[in-house]
Write a protein that holds these residues in place. Structure first.
Motif, PDB file in Angstrom:
ATOM      1  N   ILE A  33       0.835  -1.203   0.000  1.00 27.77           N
ATOM      2  CA  ILE A  33       0.000   0.000   0.000  1.00 27.77           C
ATOM      3  C   ILE A  33       0.871   1.254   0.000  1.00 27.77           C
ATOM      4  CG2 ILE A  33      -1.615   1.361   1.404  1.00 27.77           C
ATOM      5  CD1 ILE A  33      -2.954  -1.246   2.209  1.00 27.77           C
ATOM      6  N   ARG A  34       1.959   1.207   0.744  1.00 28.72           N
ATOM      7  CA  ARG A  34       2.856   2.360   0.771  1.00 28.72           C
ATOM      8  C   ARG A  34       3.461   2.630  -0.602  1.00 28.72           C
ATOM      9  NH1 ARG A  34       8.004   3.362   4.882  1.00 28.72           N
ATOM     10  NH2 ARG A  34       8.567   5.411   4.041  1.00 28.72           N
ATOM     11  N   GLN A  35       3.726   1.565  -1.343  1.00 31.76           N
ATOM     12  CA  GLN A  35       4.335   1.723  -2.660  1.00 31.76           C
ATOM     13  C   GLN A  35       3.334   2.101  -3.739  1.00 31.76           C
ATOM     14  OE1 GLN A  35       6.584  -1.686  -3.956  1.00 31.76           O
ATOM     15  NE2 GLN A  35       7.214  -0.743  -5.884  1.00 31.76           N
ATOM     16  N   PHE A  36       2.130   1.484  -3.698  1.00 28.23           N
ATOM     17  CA  PHE A  36       1.159   1.692  -4.777  1.00 28.23           C
ATOM     18  C   PHE A  36      -0.080   2.474  -4.349  1.00 28.23           C
ATOM     19  CE2 PHE A  36       3.437  -2.284  -5.751  1.00 28.23           C
ATOM     20  CZ  PHE A  36       3.944  -1.967  -6.999  1.00 28.23           C
ATOM     21  N   GLY A  37      -0.227   2.729  -3.042  1.00 31.04           N
ATOM     22  CA  GLY A  37      -1.408   3.425  -2.565  1.00 31.04           C
ATOM     23  C   GLY A  37      -2.578   2.469  -2.369  1.00 31.04           C
ATOM     24  N   VAL A  38      -3.571   2.906  -1.617  1.00 29.69           N
ATOM     25  CA  VAL A  38      -4.736   2.054  -1.347  1.00 29.69           C
ATOM     26  C   VAL A  38      -5.472   1.730  -2.643  1.00 29.69           C
ATOM     27  CG1 VAL A  38      -6.953   1.920  -0.156  1.00 29.69           C
ATOM     28  CG2 VAL A  38      -4.999   2.994   0.984  1.00 29.69           C
ATOM     29  N   LYS A  39      -5.644   2.753  -3.487  1.00 26.74           N
ATOM     30  CA  LYS A  39      -6.350   2.531  -4.751  1.00 26.74           C
ATOM     31  C   LYS A  39      -5.601   1.541  -5.639  1.00 26.74           C
ATOM     32  CE  LYS A  39      -8.430   4.999  -8.634  1.00 26.74           C
ATOM     33  NZ  LYS A  39      -8.634   6.328  -9.280  1.00 26.74           N
ATOM     34  N   PHE A  65      -3.561  -0.741  -4.669  1.00 22.86           N
ATOM     35  CA  PHE A  65      -3.616  -2.069  -4.051  1.00 22.86           C
ATOM     36  C   PHE A  65      -4.885  -2.810  -4.460  1.00 22.86           C
ATOM     37  CE2 PHE A  65      -5.051  -4.722  -0.445  1.00 22.86           C
ATOM     38  CZ  PHE A  65      -4.005  -5.629  -0.397  1.00 22.86           C
ATOM     39  N   PHE A  66      -6.026  -2.131  -4.355  1.00 21.46           N
ATOM     40  CA  PHE A  66      -7.295  -2.785  -4.693  1.00 21.46           C
ATOM     41  C   PHE A  66      -7.487  -2.921  -6.204  1.00 21.46           C
ATOM     42  CE2 PHE A  66      -8.243  -1.453  -0.312  1.00 21.46           C
ATOM     43  CZ  PHE A  66      -8.726  -2.654   0.178  1.00 21.46           C
ATOM     44  N   ASN A  67      -6.882  -2.022  -6.970  1.00 17.72           N
ATOM     45  CA  ASN A  67      -6.941  -2.168  -8.433  1.00 17.72           C
ATOM     46  C   ASN A  67      -6.205  -3.430  -8.881  1.00 17.72           C
ATOM     47  OD1 ASN A  67      -8.508   0.042  -9.044  1.00 17.72           O
ATOM     48  ND2 ASN A  67      -6.769   1.418  -9.379  1.00 17.72           N
ATOM     49  N   GLY A  68      -5.204  -3.839  -8.083  1.00 21.54           N
ATOM     50  CA  GLY A  68      -4.478  -5.059  -8.400  1.00 21.54           C
ATOM     51  C   GLY A  68      -5.393  -6.271  -8.397  1.00 21.54           C
ATOM     52  N   PHE A  69      -6.350  -6.315  -7.458  1.00 18.69           N
ATOM     53  CA  PHE A  69      -7.312  -7.420  -7.419  1.00 18.69           C
ATOM     54  C   PHE A  69      -8.172  -7.424  -8.684  1.00 18.69           C
ATOM     55  CE2 PHE A  69      -6.322  -6.790  -2.955  1.00 18.69           C
ATOM     56  CZ  PHE A  69      -6.199  -8.079  -2.496  1.00 18.69           C
ATOM     57  N   LYS A  70      -8.583  -6.228  -9.095  1.00 19.76           N
ATOM     58  CA  LYS A  70      -9.423  -6.109 -10.306  1.00 19.76           C
ATOM     59  C   LYS A  70      -8.667  -6.582 -11.532  1.00 19.76           C
ATOM     60  CE  LYS A  70     -12.490  -2.281  -9.282  1.00 19.76           C
ATOM     61  NZ  LYS A  70     -12.880  -0.917  -9.695  1.00 19.76           N
ATOM     62  N   GLU A  71      -7.444  -6.109 -11.662  1.00 18.99           N
ATOM     63  CA  GLU A  71      -6.637  -6.470 -12.826  1.00 18.99           C
ATOM     64  C   GLU A  71      -6.387  -7.973 -12.879  1.00 18.99           C
ATOM     65  OE1 GLU A  71      -3.131  -4.190 -12.320  1.00 18.99           O
ATOM     66  OE2 GLU A  71      -4.131  -2.251 -12.620  1.00 18.99           O
ATOM     67  N   ALA A  72      -6.120  -8.573 -11.729  1.00 18.13           N
ATOM     68  CA  ALA A  72      -5.848 -10.013 -11.684  1.00 18.13           C
ATOM     69  C   ALA A  72      -7.079 -10.812 -12.088  1.00 18.13           C
ATOM     70  CB  ALA A  72      -5.388 -10.418 -10.287  1.00 18.13           C
ATOM     71  N   ALA A  73      -8.260 -10.359 -11.657  1.00 21.95           N
ATOM     72  CA  ALA A  73      -9.497 -11.088 -11.941  1.00 21.95           C
ATOM     73  C   ALA A  73      -9.937 -10.948 -13.389  1.00 21.95           C
ATOM     74  CB  ALA A  73     -10.606 -10.610 -11.016  1.00 21.95           C
ATOM     75  N   MET A  74      -9.393  -9.968 -14.100  1.00 25.02           N
ATOM     76  CA  MET A  74      -9.800  -9.742 -15.496  1.00 25.02           C
ATOM     77  C   MET A  74      -9.533 -10.956 -16.378  1.00 25.02           C
ATOM     78  SD  MET A  74     -11.208  -6.787 -15.944  1.00 25.02           S
ATOM     79  CE  MET A  74     -11.002  -6.452 -17.691  1.00 25.02           C
TER      80      MET A  74
END
Length: 377
Positions: free
Chosen positions: A177-183, A185-194
């Motif tokens: 989260i510190r590196q990529f931010g909260v947004k 971090f959660f966008n990573g879940f979206k991208e992975a599920a695509m």
């Protein structure tokens, strides 16, 4: 001594198929996770390895908390200097070979002949270790893997089983989260599920984060109902079975190391874990067929010394460490085994040394290998 039930073979075949399918879909290779970061600062595979470790760690903690597994089933071996040396040599060996133990299996299923050679060389290395071990080094190296006393896992501390996994994974999440931010971090879940949209079976590549999570979940289920995942141990037994046909079963029983490799077997033969290895190759084969990426690829002659030499070193060092990248990263670190943590550190250092100092241009040597393709008609 128990006889294996047919259910265990079926379960092993399912687990192996899923592992092979997923590994191929993400081109998931442990040696590349370190090698690519050292050479070109590419951390994509490294993130996948961290997610796999985090998932396995939480999975092991959950299964122990609810009593689905016991602490005695956690894969851990005695702590010693051989952990570091074996890991270091394994890291150098898999960099030379161009693949880790699991990577060689799924690439073999994709039609890469080079990695069939790596696998065979690893198996020869396993047996060479056993033959040298007995009679020359048994008193100087270590006890056979299955005779050795248990090592130490942090799960053995007088703490709730989930406490350490939650703390460690929590720190990993905070750093992310510190590196990529909260947004981010959660966008990573979206991208992975695509990658699950449409027809994922025909997709040539799945997100490494999604695959890492799924691999961790499957490894946890296997830990609960069957055993911890390993590769080089079953491969050693497979060669032992072949040698028993050539030289007789007494040849195996009279060798201290090989005898103990079959200690839990009713007889010398193929068990569930060996079945799992075979089906990893089959799973990768099916995955590559569905995506249209299967092709028989012959290596150039100049690649053969790397495949043979790297494979032999991997086989020998996997018995010394003991264990390969899968056993130590998933089962070992997931089980908070101190010995496996040492082995994995040794592997990472070995890959770094081979990448940074032995091979000056590793991507040209390995990642972008030029193969002579031979498409069967």
């Amino acid at each position: 001594m128990e006889f294996f039930l047919i259910d265990m073979f079926i379960a092993a075949a399912i687990f192996g198929f899923l592992y092979g399918f997923l590994l191929q879909k993400a081109d998931f290779c442990f040696v590349a996770s370190v090698r690519d970061f050292v050479s070109v600062r590419d951390s994509r595979l490294g993130k996948g390895v961290l997610i796999l470790i985090a998932t396995a760690m939480m999975g092991w903690g959950i299964s122990l908390t609810f009593g689905w597994s016991t602490i005695g089933e956690v894969w851990s071996v005695p702590i010693g200097f051989t952990n570091l040396v074996g890991g270091l040599l394994f890291g150098i060996g898999m960099t030379i070979a161009g693949s880790c133990a699991s990577g060689a299996l799924y690439r073999a299923g994709m039609g890469y002949v080079q990695f069939w050679i790596v696998i065979i060389s690893m198996m020869i290395g396993n047996i060479l270790f056993a033959l040298v071990y007995d009679p020359w080094t048994a008193n100087y190296v270590q006890q056979p893997l299955q005779l050795a006393e248990s090592g130490f896992s942090l799960f053995q501390l007088n703490l709730p089983f989930l406490l350490l996994p939650i703390l460690i994974v929590g720190v990993m999440i905070l750093i992310t989260i510190r590196q990529f931010g909260v947004k981010g971090f959660f966008n990573g879940f979206k991208e992975a599920a695509m990658d699950l949209k449409g027809n994922p079976l025909k997709r040539s590549h799945w997100d490494i984060r999604l695959v890492a999570f799924l691999l961790g979940v499957i490894a946890t289920v296997q830990f609960i109902i069957m055993s911890s995942i390993s590769i080089t141990g079953p491969e050693t037994r497979m060669v032992g079975v072949a040698l028993s046909f050539i030289f007789g079963e007494e040849f195996i029983y009279n060798n201290t190391y090989l005898n103990q490799m079959f200690a839990s077997f009713p007889s010398i033969g193929i068990g569930p874990e060996e079945t799992l290895i075979i089906f990893i190759v089959l799973g990768a084969f099916v995955a590559s067929l569905l995506s249209g990426s299967f092709r028989l690829r012959l290596p150039k002659k100049k690649r053969l010394p790397y495949a043979i030499g790297g494979g032999l070193l991997m086989g020998i060092s996997s018995r010394l460490a003991p264990g390969c990248n899968i056993a130590n990263v998933v089962s070992g670190v997931g089980g908070l085994s101190i010995s496996s943590i040492i082995v994995v550190i040794g592997m990472a250092v070995g890959v770094f040394i081979a990448t940074a100092y032995i091979f000056k241009m590793p991507l040209l040597l390995f990642q972008k290998m030029d193969f002579e393709d031979d498409i069967a008609s």
